[in-house]
Design a protein around this motif. Structure first.
Motif, PDB file in Angstrom:
ATOM      1  N   ALA A 234      -1.455   8.892  -2.082  1.00 55.81           N
ATOM      2  CA  ALA A 234      -2.285   7.750  -1.695  1.00 55.81           C
ATOM      3  C   ALA A 234      -1.461   6.500  -1.433  1.00 55.81           C
ATOM      4  O   ALA A 234      -0.644   6.092  -2.254  1.00 55.81           O
ATOM      5  N   ASN A 235      -1.713   5.880  -0.286  1.00 55.15           N
ATOM      6  CA  ASN A 235      -1.238   4.526  -0.005  1.00 55.15           C
ATOM      7  C   ASN A 235      -2.339   3.547  -0.394  1.00 55.15           C
ATOM      8  O   ASN A 235      -3.289   3.900  -1.092  1.00 55.15           O
ATOM      9  N   SER A 236      -2.240   2.275   0.061  1.00 53.15           N
ATOM     10  CA  SER A 236      -3.198   1.257  -0.395  1.00 53.15           C
ATOM     11  C   SER A 236      -4.645   1.664  -0.158  1.00 53.15           C
ATOM     12  O   SER A 236      -5.485   1.605  -1.062  1.00 53.15           O
ATOM     13  N   ALA A 237      -4.960   2.048   1.080  1.00 53.10           N
ATOM     14  CA  ALA A 237      -6.360   2.346   1.404  1.00 53.10           C
ATOM     15  C   ALA A 237      -6.878   3.530   0.600  1.00 53.10           C
ATOM     16  O   ALA A 237      -7.988   3.487   0.060  1.00 53.10           O
ATOM     17  N   ALA A 238      -6.091   4.588   0.509  1.00 51.91           N
ATOM     18  CA  ALA A 238      -6.542   5.756  -0.249  1.00 51.91           C
ATOM     19  C   ALA A 238      -6.607   5.454  -1.740  1.00 51.91           C
ATOM     20  O   ALA A 238      -7.497   5.949  -2.449  1.00 51.91           O
ATOM     21  N   ALA A 239      -5.673   4.642  -2.237  1.00 52.19           N
ATOM     22  CA  ALA A 239      -5.714   4.274  -3.649  1.00 52.19           C
ATOM     23  C   ALA A 239      -7.020   3.570  -3.988  1.00 52.19           C
ATOM     24  O   ALA A 239      -7.595   3.773  -5.066  1.00 52.19           O
ATOM     25  N   LEU A 240      -7.519   2.777  -3.059  1.00 51.21           N
ATOM     26  CA  LEU A 240      -8.754   2.047  -3.291  1.00 51.21           C
ATOM     27  C   LEU A 240      -9.990   2.899  -3.039  1.00 51.21           C
ATOM     28  O   LEU A 240     -10.970   2.809  -3.785  1.00 51.21           O
ATOM     29  N   LEU A 241      -9.945   3.715  -1.987  1.00 52.97           N
ATOM     30  CA  LEU A 241     -11.180   4.315  -1.473  1.00 52.97           C
ATOM     31  C   LEU A 241     -11.290   5.819  -1.661  1.00 52.97           C
ATOM     32  O   LEU A 241     -12.369   6.370  -1.450  1.00 52.97           O
ATOM     33  N   ARG A 242     -10.205   6.507  -2.053  1.00 58.70           N
ATOM     34  CA  ARG A 242     -10.258   7.964  -2.225  1.00 58.70           C
ATOM     35  C   ARG A 242      -9.659   8.339  -3.581  1.00 58.70           C
ATOM     36  O   ARG A 242      -8.484   8.732  -3.671  1.00 58.70           O
ATOM     37  N   PRO A 243     -10.431   8.241  -4.642  1.00 61.68           N
ATOM     38  CA  PRO A 243      -9.898   8.536  -5.976  1.00 61.68           C
ATOM     39  C   PRO A 243      -9.243   9.906  -6.084  1.00 61.68           C
ATOM     40  O   PRO A 243      -8.266  10.060  -6.831  1.00 61.68           O
ATOM     41  N   ALA A 244      -9.736  10.902  -5.349  1.00 63.91           N
ATOM     42  CA  ALA A 244      -9.168  12.244  -5.446  1.00 63.91           C
ATOM     43  C   ALA A 244      -7.736  12.307  -4.947  1.00 63.91           C
ATOM     44  O   ALA A 244      -7.002  13.250  -5.269  1.00 63.91           O
ATOM     45  N   ALA A 245      -7.313  11.324  -4.171  1.00 64.71           N
ATOM     46  CA  ALA A 245      -5.964  11.334  -3.607  1.00 64.71           C
ATOM     47  C   ALA A 245      -4.939  10.651  -4.508  1.00 64.71           C
ATOM     48  O   ALA A 245      -3.759  10.596  -4.157  1.00 64.71           O
ATOM     49  N   ARG A 246      -5.355  10.142  -5.660  1.00 67.56           N
ATOM     50  CA  ARG A 246      -4.445   9.328  -6.467  1.00 67.56           C
ATOM     51  C   ARG A 246      -3.385  10.146  -7.193  1.00 67.56           C
ATOM     52  O   ARG A 246      -2.268   9.667  -7.405  1.00 67.56           O
ATOM     53  N   HIS A 247      -3.707  11.325  -7.664  1.00 64.57           N
ATOM     54  CA  HIS A 247      -2.752  12.171  -8.388  1.00 64.57           C
ATOM     55  C   HIS A 247      -2.097  11.384  -9.521  1.00 64.57           C
ATOM     56  O   HIS A 247      -2.766  10.658 -10.249  1.00 64.57           O
ATOM     57  N   ASP A 248      -0.745  11.490  -9.666  1.00 66.12           N
ATOM     58  CA  ASP A 248      -0.057  10.834 -10.784  1.00 66.12           C
ATOM     59  C   ASP A 248       0.373   9.408 -10.468  1.00 66.12           C
ATOM     60  O   ASP A 248       0.708   8.642 -11.374  1.00 66.12           O
ATOM     61  N   LEU A 249       0.420   9.056  -9.184  1.00 62.87           N
ATOM     62  CA  LEU A 249       1.028   7.800  -8.754  1.00 62.87           C
ATOM     63  C   LEU A 249       0.415   7.393  -7.428  1.00 62.87           C
ATOM     64  O   LEU A 249       0.158   8.252  -6.569  1.00 62.87           O
ATOM     65  N   VAL A 250       0.183   6.099  -7.249  1.00 60.28           N
ATOM     66  CA  VAL A 250      -0.242   5.590  -5.947  1.00 60.28           C
ATOM     67  C   VAL A 250       0.818   4.622  -5.430  1.00 60.28           C
ATOM     68  O   VAL A 250       1.501   3.951  -6.203  1.00 60.28           O
ATOM     69  N   ARG A 251       0.929   4.565  -4.100  1.00 56.71           N
ATOM     70  CA  ARG A 251       1.899   3.668  -3.460  1.00 56.71           C
ATOM     71  C   ARG A 251       1.124   2.577  -2.729  1.00 56.71           C
ATOM     72  O   ARG A 251       0.539   2.830  -1.679  1.00 56.71           O
ATOM     73  N   CYS A 252       1.118   1.382  -3.270  1.00 56.75           N
ATOM     74  CA  CYS A 252       0.400   0.286  -2.623  1.00 56.75           C
ATOM     75  C   CYS A 252       1.385  -0.657  -1.955  1.00 56.75           C
ATOM     76  O   CYS A 252       2.292  -1.174  -2.605  1.00 56.75           O
ATOM     77  N   GLY A 253       1.182  -0.867  -0.668  1.00 58.82           N
ATOM     78  CA  GLY A 253       1.972  -1.814   0.091  1.00 58.82           C
ATOM     79  C   GLY A 253       1.134  -3.014   0.460  1.00 58.82           C
ATOM     80  O   GLY A 253       1.140  -4.043  -0.211  1.00 58.82           O
ATOM     81  N   LEU A 254       0.355  -2.901   1.540  1.00 66.26           N
ATOM     82  CA  LEU A 254      -0.376  -4.047   2.070  1.00 66.26           C
ATOM     83  C   LEU A 254      -1.249  -4.728   1.023  1.00 66.26           C
ATOM     84  O   LEU A 254      -1.330  -5.958   0.959  1.00 66.26           O
ATOM     85  N   ALA A 255      -1.900  -3.946   0.176  1.00 62.77           N
ATOM     86  CA  ALA A 255      -2.800  -4.530  -0.821  1.00 62.77           C
ATOM     87  C   ALA A 255      -2.057  -5.391  -1.835  1.00 62.77           C
ATOM     88  O   ALA A 255      -2.630  -6.341  -2.383  1.00 62.77           O
ATOM     89  N   VAL A 256      -0.794  -5.087  -2.104  1.00 66.08           N
ATOM     90  CA  VAL A 256       0.012  -5.920  -3.005  1.00 66.08           C
ATOM     91  C   VAL A 256       0.066  -7.350  -2.500  1.00 66.08           C
ATOM     92  O   VAL A 256       0.089  -8.310  -3.288  1.00 66.08           O
ATOM     93  N   TYR A 257       0.055  -7.501  -1.182  1.00 68.94           N
ATOM     94  CA  TYR A 257       0.183  -8.822  -0.564  1.00 68.94           C
ATOM     95  C   TYR A 257      -1.179  -9.464  -0.308  1.00 68.94           C
ATOM     96  O   TYR A 257      -1.267 -10.520   0.310  1.00 68.94           O
ATOM     97  N   GLY A 258      -2.235  -8.810  -0.805  1.00 69.62           N
ATOM     98  CA  GLY A 258      -3.574  -9.378  -0.751  1.00 69.62           C
ATOM     99  C   GLY A 258      -4.322  -9.144   0.536  1.00 69.62           C
ATOM    100  O   GLY A 258      -5.368  -9.743   0.765  1.00 69.62           O
ATOM    101  N   LEU A 259      -3.819  -8.248   1.377  1.00 69.15           N
ATOM    102  CA  LEU A 259      -4.451  -7.976   2.663  1.00 69.15           C
ATOM    103  C   LEU A 259      -5.231  -6.672   2.609  1.00 69.15           C
ATOM    104  O   LEU A 259      -4.847  -5.728   1.915  1.00 69.15           O
TER     105      LEU A 259
END
Length: 390
Positions: free
Chosen positions: A209-234
Motif C-alpha cells: 500500500a502507498n498513501s491512497a491504499a493505506a487510507l482507502l484499502r485496509p486489506a492492502a496494508r499487510h505489515d507496512l504501508v508506504r506513505c508519500g504524498l499524504a505525509v505532506y498533507g496532500l
C-alpha cells in the motif's frame, strides 16, 4: 553593523509541524501496520533531510527513498533507522549502503548477485527486499521470474550473503479505490507471498500500500504501508478521500510565497506578455509576481490558475515567463512589495497545490516536486526555523 535581512523575493515555506501531524495521524489510521514515510525526490520538494527528521520524531518506523544517493544522504545526515531504497542500475555500488545497514531492493537475479557481492566485500549479510511486478509493468520481477528470484535469494540467505527483509510491490490505481486492478494486484501479491513462504523466506515486512491504499484499502496494508504524498498533507485520491474519510484532517505542509515586484495600470485593449495571448477588456491593474517556469511554475497554468494577493484570488494574465508572471488586480492598487501566495494549505483562501494541478491537467505530486529553481526553502515548526538555498 549587520544589515537587516530583507524579506524573501520568493520562497518555499515548509511547516514541519504539519509533517509531524500528518505522520502521527496516518500512523494511527493504519495501525497495527508499521509506517514508512517516503522522502524521495528531496522530500517531494519539501526538503528530504528535514522532513525525514520530522517524520522520525512523529514515529515513522521506516523511511523510503528511490535512489542509492538519497539513502547515502540520509545516513550522512545522521539517520540510523530502518531505511529502504529501491532504484538502481547495473554497476552501481552497494558496499557503503550494506555497511550502513540500508535495505536495498532487488528486481532480478543479476541485481541480487550484485547486492550479495557487496555484502561479501564489506563482510556482512546485505539486507535485501525483493520486489514483484504485480501489474504496474515497472520495476520488479515478473510473476514468471519470481520463483527464480525467490530461490536465488533463499540460496544466498542460506550461504549467509543476504538477509531477505521484505517482499513488496506497487499498485497501479490506488487513487481509484473501485478500479479492478487493485483487487487483481492484491491477488497476484498474495500468490507471490505464498511462493516465497514455500521457499522458506521469512521477511520482516510485506508491503503493497502507498498513501491512497493505506487510507482507502485496509486489506492492502499487510505489515507496512508506504506513505508519500499524504505525509505532506496532500490528498492522494482526490474525489475519493474526502468522500470516504471526510474528517481525516491532513494538513498541507508547503506554502510558496513572496512579494510583488511591481504594480502597474493597463488600459483596455492592452496586450499582455509573450504572444499577446491576453488582451485587457477593461482598464485594470496588473501585479508582477517574480517567479516563473524557472521556479517550476507550469507555463501551461495560464489561463486557469490563480495567485492570492491582497486578500483575494487573482487570475493569471498572459503567458507565464521564465522569471515572472502577471496577475489581474482588477483595479486594486496594492503597493509593490505586497505579499503574494502562489499556493498553500488553502485555509486562508489561497490556491492549493491540487488546484494548480487541476489548472494544468496534472497531479499535485508534480506541482510540489517541480517547484524550486531559484526559490529559497525555509523550514518552520517545532525547534526548526531556518532557511537554505536550493
Amino acid at each position: 553593523m549587520t544589515e537587516p535581512t530583507a524579506p524573501a523575493r520568493a520562497e518555499i515555506v515548509v511547516d514541519l509541524d504539519a509533517v509531524r501531524h500528518n505522520v502521527a495521524l496516518l500512523r494511527r489510521h493504519v495501525a497495527p501496520a508499521a509506517f514508512m514515510a517516503v522522502v524521495k525526490a528531496d522530500g517531494y520538494g519539501h526538503g528530504m533531510v528535514e522532513v525525514a527528521r520530522a517524520a522520525r520524531e512523529a514515529g515513522a518506523d521506516w523511511l523510503g527513498v528511490a535512489t542509492l544517493d538519497e539513502a547515502r544522504a540520509l545516513r550522512t545526515a545522521g539517520d540510523r533507522g530502518r531505511l529502504l531504497c529501491w532504484l538502481a542500475v547495473p554497476g552501481e555500488r552497494y558496499d557503503d549502503l550494506v555497511a550502513a545497514d540500508v535495505d536495498v531492493s532487488a528486481y532480478s537475479v543479476a541485481q541480487l548477485e550484485e547486492v550479495a557481492a557487496a555484502g561479501d566485500r564489506v563482510g556482512r549479510a546485505a539486507r535485501v527486499q525483493l520486489k514483484i511486478d504485480t501489474g504496474l509493468a515497472r520495476g520488479g520481477a515478473t510473476p514468471a521470474d519470481w520463483s527464480g528470484l525467490v530461490a536465488a535469494a533463499r540460496g544466498h540467505e542460506r550461504a549467509g550473503r543476504v538477509r531477505v527483509t521484505g517482499l513488496w510491490s506497487h499498485l497501479v490505481a490506488s487513487d481509484d479505490p473501485d478500479h479492478p486492478a487493485n483487487a487483481a494486484q492484491e491477488a497476484v501479491f498474495a500468490e507471490a507471498l505464498a511462493v516465497a513462504e514455500e521457499a522458506g523466506l521469512e521477511p520482516e515486512v510485506r508491503h503493497l500500500a502507498n498513501s491512497a491504499a493505506a487510507l482507502l484499502r485496509p486489506a492492502a496494508r499487510h505489515d507496512l504501508v508506504r506513505c508519500g504524498l499524504a505525509v505532506y498533507g496532500l490528498d492522494p485520491a482526490p474525489g475519493h478521500t474526502a468522500r470516504l474519510l471526510p474528517d481525516l484532517g491532513l494538513v498541507p505542509a508547503m506554502t510558496v510565497q513572496g512579494r510583488l515586484a511591481m504594480v502597474k495600470e493597463v488600459a483596455a485593449g492592452s496586450s499582455v506578455s509573450y504572444g499577446h495571448a491576453w488582451v485587457a477588456d477593461r482598464d485594470t491593474t496588473l501585479g508582477l509576481v517574480p517567479v516563473g517556469y524557472a521556479e517550476g511554475v507550469p507555463r501551461a497554468a495560464s489561463p486557469g490558475a490563480e495567485v492570492w494577493v491582497a486578500g483575494r484570488r487573482r487570475p493569471l494574465r498572459g503567458r507565464i515567463c521564465m522569471d515572472q508572471l502577471m496577475v489581474d488586480l482588477d483595479g486594486d492598487r496594492p503597493a509593490a512589495g505586497e505579499p503574494f501566495v502562489l499556493l498553500g494549505p488553502g485555509s486562508s483562501g489561497e490556491p492549493t497545490a491540487q488546484e494548480w494541478a487541476e489548472a494544468v491537467g496534472t497531479i499535485s505530486y508534480e506541482v510540489v516536486t517541480r517547484v524550486g529553481g531559484r526559490l529559497v526553502r525555509r523550514h518552520v515548526g517545532g525547534s526548526v526555523d531556518g532557511a537554505g538555498a536550493r
